[in-house]
Write a protein that holds these residues in place. Structure first.
Motif, PDB file in Angstrom:
ATOM      1  N   UNK A 151       6.251   7.057   5.641  1.00  0.00           N
ATOM      2  CA  UNK A 151       6.073   6.448   4.326  1.00  0.00           C
ATOM      3  C   UNK A 151       5.706   4.976   4.437  1.00  0.00           C
ATOM      4  N   UNK A 152       6.298   4.275   5.389  1.00  0.00           N
ATOM      5  CA  UNK A 152       5.967   2.868   5.609  1.00  0.00           C
ATOM      6  C   UNK A 152       4.512   2.720   6.058  1.00  0.00           C
ATOM      7  N   UNK A 153       4.055   3.687   6.839  1.00  0.00           N
ATOM      8  CA  UNK A 153       2.648   3.685   7.235  1.00  0.00           C
ATOM      9  C   UNK A 153       1.737   3.842   6.028  1.00  0.00           C
ATOM     10  N   UNK A 154       2.088   4.737   5.135  1.00  0.00           N
ATOM     11  CA  UNK A 154       1.293   4.931   3.916  1.00  0.00           C
ATOM     12  C   UNK A 154       1.284   3.664   3.069  1.00  0.00           C
ATOM     13  N   UNK A 155       2.436   3.024   2.962  1.00  0.00           N
ATOM     14  CA  UNK A 155       2.535   1.804   2.155  1.00  0.00           C
ATOM     15  C   UNK A 155       1.677   0.681   2.728  1.00  0.00           C
ATOM     16  N   UNK A 156       1.655   0.562   4.061  1.00  0.00           N
ATOM     17  CA  UNK A 156       0.941  -0.549   4.690  1.00  0.00           C
ATOM     18  C   UNK A 156      -0.516  -0.244   5.007  1.00  0.00           C
ATOM     19  N   UNK A 157      -0.788   1.014   5.352  1.00  0.00           N
ATOM     20  CA  UNK A 157      -2.123   1.370   5.834  1.00  0.00           C
ATOM     21  C   UNK A 157      -2.888   2.303   4.906  1.00  0.00           C
ATOM     22  N   UNK A 158      -2.198   2.882   3.928  1.00  0.00           N
ATOM     23  CA  UNK A 158      -2.885   3.764   2.992  1.00  0.00           C
ATOM     24  C   UNK A 158      -2.899   5.217   3.385  1.00  0.00           C
ATOM     25  N   UNK A 159      -2.454   5.545   4.572  1.00  0.00           N
ATOM     26  CA  UNK A 159      -2.369   6.953   4.967  1.00  0.00           C
ATOM     27  C   UNK A 159      -1.276   7.117   6.004  1.00  0.00           C
ATOM     28  N   UNK A 160      -1.046   8.355   6.422  1.00  0.00           N
ATOM     29  CA  UNK A 160       0.064   8.643   7.327  1.00  0.00           C
ATOM     30  C   UNK A 160      -0.325   8.630   8.795  1.00  0.00           C
TER      31      UNK A 160
END
Length: 361
Positions: free
Chosen positions: A196-205
């Motif tokens: 989820x942190x990856x999605x928040x920072x990078x836009x995807x998983x």
């Protein structure tokens, strides 16, 4: 007290199956309380489902009933998946009125299924903090961060990792134990938060799974229980392990004072426990009073002493906390995104099992 069947959960397996505040509440009179759910002694019966420790339950029961002698608190115990399943199958009335100390993921799942009733306690409004869901269907009561734990008798503080990136140093190859996402709810939550942190920072998983792959290359063993990882540290079978802070502090309190840990500098996942009123309860006013009570200073302090979890809204009387009670460290938490985690957890655990586990070797 009879325990609902189901072993140390597997909350997510269960989901796959479908599964001392003295502040009175305005507008909720004693008459309403006395008119609902009355037992043989004419007190309102309030059934509370929890797995929190007996000593904490006893404190809450006695302190609450001292304030509200016309309410009879009765605790029942059940594993998380079983409790969710009971609520989903229940007719009217539900099997319990309040769910206290349940993991945030389980409460979010129950909220999504329409099993909870809204109540915004005063301790949340006074703290001026956000709520885990917009409808106010449940509230965070206790939190604990994930930490990197180590044996201070085998490692100097200067050598211990300061942040997540430090875990990828070659000296830690096969020297990290991690909770198994396939067999540990806390392990699955850690995985879900990192993605989820990856999605928040990078836009995807993608970056999240790439990070998990790098971690896998350093993992010596995935374990189902924190106690297994702590024993391995004591025997120096491994040098590091990623665990909830409360588990490490409980072990230290039990005599494992060789244990130490670091809270990663750039932030860390935060486990949550919460409280909620169950939809359809016939004791709504009593339930609201109970929820107010568990957010009080007295209960928050007792909860910290008994569980080593931190009250979410800072309700702690520090004069009651002994010196050296815990390692004095501060850290920041990753933003809470339980809606994302609950919606994708099963898919992510499956993907991790197929694409990440053991692939980094």
């Amino acid at each position: 007290m009879e325990r609902v069947p189901g072993g140390p959960v597997r909350l997510f397996e269960g989901l796959r199956e479908g599964v001392r505040s003295r502040i009175a509440l305005g507008g909720m009179g004693v008459g309403l309380l006395m008119a609902t759910s009355c037992g043989p002694d004419d007190r309102t019966q309030l059934v509370v489902r929890t797995t929190l420790p007996d000593d904490l339950r006893g404190f809450v029961e006695s302190s609450f009933e001292e304030i509200y002698p016309y309410i009879d608190v009765r605790f029942t115990e059940g594993e998380v998946a079983g409790s969710l399943h009971e609520l989903q199958l229940a007719a009217d009335p539900p099997p319990f009125d309040v769910w206290w100390g349940a993991p945030g993921v389980a409460l979010e799942r129950a909220a999504d299924a329409g099993l909870l009733a809204p109540h915004r306690p005063r301790w949340v409004r006074q703290a001026g903090v956000g709520e885990p869901n917009a409808e106010g269907l449940w509230q965070v009561t206790l939190v604990t961060p994930f930490v990197v734990a180590f044996n201070r008798e085998a490692m100097t503080l200067a050598r211990a990792p300061m942040d997540w990136l430090d875990l990828f140093h070659h000296r830690w190859v096969d020297q990290i134990y991690v909770l198994d996402p396939s067999h540990s709810d806390d392990g699955a939550y850690f995985l879900g938060t990192m993605v989820t942190e990856s999605i928040r920072n990078e836009g995807d998983e993608y970056v999240g799974f790439e990070w998990l792959g790098r971690l896998d290359s350093q993992v010596g063993r995935y374990v189902s229980e924190p106690a297994d990882a702590i024993r391995a540290l004591q025997r120096q079978e491994t040098q590091l392990t990623i665990l909830p802070r409360a588990e490490v502090e409980k072990a230290r309190a039990d005599g494992d004072d060789w244990l130490h840990y670091r809270i990663p500098e750039t932030g860390t996942p935060m486990l949550t426990l919460g409280v909620a009123m169950v939809r359809g309860t016939g004791a709504a006013a009593a339930a609201a009073r109970f929820i107010e009570h568990v957010g009080s200073l007295e209960v928050g302090t007792e909860a910290k002493l008994e569980t080593r979890w931190q009250p979410a809204h800072g309700n702690v009387d520090m004069t009651r906390i002994p010196g050296g009670f815990e390692i004095d460290q501060r850290g920041s938490a990753f933003p809470l995104a339980l809606d994302t985690i609950t919606g994708s957890m099963q898919r992510w655990v499956t993907r991790w099992s197929l694409e990440v586990r053991g692939r980094g070797k």
